[in-house]
Design a protein around this motif. Structure first.
Motif, PDB file in Angstrom:
ATOM      1  N   GLU A 390       0.947  -1.335  -0.028  1.00  0.00           N
ATOM      2  CA  GLU A 390       0.165   0.048   0.205  1.00  0.00           C
ATOM      3  C   GLU A 390       0.897   1.314  -0.191  1.00  0.00           C
ATOM      4  O   GLU A 390       0.454   2.160  -1.038  1.00  0.00           O
ATOM      5  N   LEU A 391       1.932   1.333   0.908  1.00  0.00           N
ATOM      6  CA  LEU A 391       2.702   2.347   0.988  1.00  0.00           C
ATOM      7  C   LEU A 391       3.615   2.737  -0.598  1.00  0.00           C
ATOM      8  O   LEU A 391       3.646   3.766  -1.044  1.00  0.00           O
ATOM      9  N   ALA A 392       4.042   1.466  -1.015  1.00  0.00           N
ATOM     10  CA  ALA A 392       4.679   1.427  -2.316  1.00  0.00           C
ATOM     11  C   ALA A 392       4.058   1.866  -3.582  1.00  0.00           C
ATOM     12  O   ALA A 392       4.463   2.715  -4.256  1.00  0.00           O
ATOM     13  N   GLY A 393       2.737   1.395  -3.536  1.00  0.00           N
ATOM     14  CA  GLY A 393       1.753   1.816  -4.459  1.00  0.00           C
ATOM     15  C   GLY A 393       1.459   3.209  -4.577  1.00  0.00           C
ATOM     16  O   GLY A 393       1.533   3.839  -5.630  1.00  0.00           O
ATOM     17  N   ALA A 394       1.105   3.712  -3.280  1.00  0.00           N
ATOM     18  CA  ALA A 394       0.973   5.295  -3.193  1.00  0.00           C
ATOM     19  C   ALA A 394       2.233   6.107  -3.572  1.00  0.00           C
ATOM     20  O   ALA A 394       1.886   7.101  -4.333  1.00  0.00           O
ATOM     21  N   TYR A 395       3.209   5.845  -3.282  1.00  0.00           N
ATOM     22  CA  TYR A 395       4.459   6.360  -3.503  1.00  0.00           C
ATOM     23  C   TYR A 395       4.677   6.629  -5.041  1.00  0.00           C
ATOM     24  O   TYR A 395       5.000   7.379  -5.783  1.00  0.00           O
ATOM     25  N   HIS A 396       4.776   5.328  -5.714  1.00  0.00           N
ATOM     26  CA  HIS A 396       4.914   4.973  -7.158  1.00  0.00           C
ATOM     27  C   HIS A 396       4.009   5.832  -7.819  1.00  0.00           C
ATOM     28  O   HIS A 396       4.170   6.492  -8.875  1.00  0.00           O
ATOM     29  N   GLY A 397       2.791   5.688  -7.411  1.00  0.00           N
ATOM     30  CA  GLY A 397       1.613   6.291  -8.345  1.00  0.00           C
ATOM     31  C   GLY A 397       1.788   7.985  -8.148  1.00  0.00           C
ATOM     32  O   GLY A 397       1.540   8.540  -9.259  1.00  0.00           O
ATOM     33  N   LYS A 398       2.307   8.310  -7.417  1.00  0.00           N
ATOM     34  CA  LYS A 398       2.774   9.878  -7.249  1.00  0.00           C
ATOM     35  C   LYS A 398       4.052  10.444  -8.071  1.00  0.00           C
ATOM     36  O   LYS A 398       4.021  11.291  -8.468  1.00  0.00           O
ATOM     37  N   PHE A 399       4.964   9.450  -7.698  1.00  0.00           N
ATOM     38  CA  PHE A 399       6.391   9.938  -7.969  1.00  0.00           C
ATOM     39  C   PHE A 399       7.065   9.030  -9.321  1.00  0.00           C
ATOM     40  O   PHE A 399       7.973   9.353  -9.704  1.00  0.00           O
ATOM     41  N   LYS A 400       6.118   8.048  -9.549  1.00  0.00           N
ATOM     42  CA  LYS A 400       6.616   6.853 -10.630  1.00  0.00           C
ATOM     43  C   LYS A 400       8.111   6.386 -10.484  1.00  0.00           C
ATOM     44  O   LYS A 400       8.739   6.008 -11.173  1.00  0.00           O
ATOM     45  N   ARG A 401       8.519   6.332  -9.208  1.00  0.00           N
ATOM     46  CA  ARG A 401       9.634   5.688  -8.479  1.00  0.00           C
ATOM     47  C   ARG A 401       9.340   4.619  -7.696  1.00  0.00           C
ATOM     48  O   ARG A 401       8.407   4.667  -7.025  1.00  0.00           O
ATOM     49  N   PRO A 402      10.150   3.614  -7.694  1.00  0.00           N
ATOM     50  CA  PRO A 402       9.892   2.348  -6.466  1.00  0.00           C
ATOM     51  C   PRO A 402      10.338   2.892  -5.126  1.00  0.00           C
ATOM     52  O   PRO A 402      11.688   3.542  -4.973  1.00  0.00           O
ATOM     53  N   LEU A 403       9.912   2.390  -4.270  1.00  0.00           N
ATOM     54  CA  LEU A 403      10.357   2.661  -2.775  1.00  0.00           C
ATOM     55  C   LEU A 403      11.681   1.551  -2.534  1.00  0.00           C
ATOM     56  O   LEU A 403      11.528   0.556  -2.979  1.00  0.00           O
ATOM     57  N   ARG A 404      12.552   2.104  -1.872  1.00  0.00           N
ATOM     58  CA  ARG A 404      13.895   1.545  -1.581  1.00  0.00           C
ATOM     59  C   ARG A 404      13.685   0.812  -0.052  1.00  0.00           C
ATOM     60  O   ARG A 404      13.550   1.711   0.800  1.00  0.00           O
ATOM     61  N   VAL A 405      13.502  -0.428   0.027  1.00  0.00           N
ATOM     62  CA  VAL A 405      13.278  -1.047   1.477  1.00  0.00           C
ATOM     63  C   VAL A 405      14.673  -1.449   1.708  1.00  0.00           C
ATOM     64  O   VAL A 405      15.179  -2.433   1.119  1.00  0.00           O
ATOM     65  N   THR A 406      15.133  -1.220   2.947  1.00  0.00           N
ATOM     66  CA  THR A 406      16.585  -1.367   3.326  1.00  0.00           C
ATOM     67  C   THR A 406      16.688  -2.646   4.465  1.00  0.00           C
ATOM     68  O   THR A 406      17.852  -2.823   4.852  1.00  0.00           O
ATOM     69  N   SER A 407      15.472  -3.025   5.089  1.00  0.00           N
ATOM     70  CA  SER A 407      15.641  -3.674   6.180  1.00  0.00           C
ATOM     71  C   SER A 407      14.326  -4.655   6.233  1.00  0.00           C
ATOM     72  O   SER A 407      13.326  -3.913   6.248  1.00  0.00           O
ATOM     73  N   LEU A 408      14.244  -5.921   6.363  1.00  0.00           N
ATOM     74  CA  LEU A 408      13.075  -6.537   6.622  1.00  0.00           C
ATOM     75  C   LEU A 408      13.575  -7.190   8.095  1.00  0.00           C
ATOM     76  O   LEU A 408      13.789  -6.605   8.896  1.00  0.00           O
TER      77      LEU A 408
END
Length: 496
Positions: A390-408
């Protein structure tokens, strides 16, 4: 003794405090002055008096104490009137010694010299075009300037003479090692407590090496199952998403770009809900993964699920620090041994290697061991997946860039390995606490490469989701500048 006033600006507002003896500033009640600045350590900075001197010392804090823009070391430093301290994330302290507009007094104070005030006869006001009168007027003015310069020179020469008698420069104050403050000064932990989650949050958030997509292998043969996604992703897609995410921006980027506006949900204490939920998990019997063997057991039992390494709206920059050595077991305080046949953890790794969602790995092959480690670090609680998407989809929809996830999720031994090069880390002496990234409920979103507009968008989305009871989030500074996201293991906020 002169009055010392600390003018403090912080998330709690502006306040002025008179320094009587000493004051320790931090984010918990371990400090004498508690401020709701998430960038502060439990006890961050101490300001104290030693006779006529005012000194400040950093208490081994995670994010440091800056005096007039320069980061302090571990020794106490004398501060002067007008000096400014910056600590935590948003806290500044202006030092005022004496009255609001103190007179300049040489230190140590010399005897006041006696001056004879020269008698100056006021000249006749010159008439227009009276050149002789102008010359007289100018002469008197010049005499006045000369007298003033002589007075100033006499004051300074007197002060210099006095200072010369006391070795010119004030020596570093002698610290009484039996007193309270020096004990904190020399405490290698800076007063940090390795059984306190606040400290774990501040000191365990260590950044991995950036993932090198050329060292990652494709995932093929995976099939989506109930509660687990299709994992088939190529390393080429990972490299593409990484490239797009890190492309240069037109605006300012960084930890504190101009226009950064942190909402209150990511401000303040920031860890109360996480502490409460992690306590619930501990009490319910959750077993933190101590090593990769434990992660394999959680993977096989579907306690944790694997996230595809990349998608259109995100990519996982995890596993960059994974090694290719033999799998080891870990036990507190720091007991390690190579896993071998017959050990339940080794058996779990063998079983997983035989069919890792369609992939087969050979535990005797170093490259295969590294790929298994990278994949095990791509796991988290299944309830975290829809939140991340949900977070990544909202960000990508706004800026056309993928979220960088650095730790799980990280195992305890992997986390300790990362902390080995972290000057702010502290020894882990036992399993009394549950670091967030060993719970399977946390993930980090990198932000240093984002503009203020991008970061504000993500923070507002996180605040919206936090108010909906989906997660707890906070903003982190320092080397691992990120948005730390914590979801609830059972989908329910903790009982407060």
């Amino acid at each position: 003794m002169q009055t010392v006033t600390l003018k403090i600006d912080s998330p709690d507002g502006s306040q002025s405090i008179e320094l009587a003896d000493e004051i320790t500033i931090g984010r918990t009640d371990a400090a004498s002055l508690t401020l709701s600045d998430t960038g502060l350590s439990r006890r961050n900075t101490t300001i104290f008096r030693d006779g006529d001197d005012v000194l400040v010392v950093d208490e081994g804090s995670t994010n440091g104490t800056f005096l007039n823009g320069k980061q302090m070391g571990s020794s106490p430093v004398i501060v002067r009137n007008g000096d400014t301290l910056r600590l935590g994330t948003y806290t500044t302290i202006a030092i005022q010694i004496g009255a609001e507009e103190p007179e300049s007094v040489a230190e140590p104070e010399p005897e006041s010299p006696v001056f004879v005030t020269p008698t100056v006869v006021s000249p006749k006001t010159p008439e227009p075009n009276d050149h002789s009168a102008k010359i007289v007027f100018g002469s008197f003015a010049m005499i006045g300037v000369i007298v003033a310069v002589a007075i100033v020179a006499l004051v300074f020469s007197s002060g210099d003479a006095t200072n010369s008698a006391t070795n010119s420069v004030r020596p570093t104050p002698v610290i009484n090692t039996a007193s309270v403050i020096p004990m904190r000064v020399i405490d290698p932990l800076g007063g940090e407590n390795d059984d306190d989650l606040d400290d774990l949050m501040a000191s365990w958030e260590v950044e991995e090496k950036e993932i090198d997509a050329s060292t990652v292998t494709d995932i093929t043969g995976s099939k989506a199952t109930e509660g687990e996604p299709d994992l088939n992703v190529s390393a080429a897609l990972l490299a593409d998403r990484q490239k797009v995410a890190m492309e240069p921006r037109n605006g300012e980027t960084g930890i504190r770009p101009s226009g950064l506006n942190v909402p209150k949900e990511l401000f303040g204490d920031g860890v109360i809900k996480q502490k409460a939920k992690l306590r619930e998990m501990n009490e319910s019997g959750y077993q933190q993964p101590l090593d990769f063997g434990d992660l394999a057991i959680k993977r096989i039992g579907k306690e944790l699920i694997e996230m595809p390494m990349a998608g259109e709206s995100y990519y996982l920059d995890v596993g960059g620090s994974a090694s290719d050595g033999p799998f080891m077991s870990f036990a507190f305080p720091n007991v390690r041994s190579e896993l071998a046949a017959g050990n339940p953890k080794f058996d779990a790794l063998v079983k997983l290697a035989s069919d890792f969602s369609g992939q087969k790995y050979d535990l005797s092959n170093a490259a295969h061991r590294k790929q298994m480690r990278i994949r095990l670090l791509r796991m988290f609680n299944k309830l975290a997946r829809p939140i991340l998407l949900e977070l990544a989809g909202a960000y990508h929809g706004k800026f056309k860039r993928p979220l960088r996830v650095t730790s799980l999720t990280r195992s305890m031994d992997y986390q300790i390995g990362l902390n080995a090069t972290n000057a702010n880390s502290f020894p882990v002496r036992g399993p009394g606490s549950l670091p967030p990234h060993t719970s399977g409920c946390a993930f980090d979103l990198a932000r240093k490469h984002m503009t203020a507009e991008e970061q504000n968008f993500v923070m507002n989305k996180l605040a919206e989701m936090e108010n909906a009871g989906k997660l707890d989030a906070l903003i982190e500074y320092g080397a691992n500048a990120c948005f730390h996201v914590f979801i609830y293991s059972d989908g329910r906020p903790p009982k407060m």
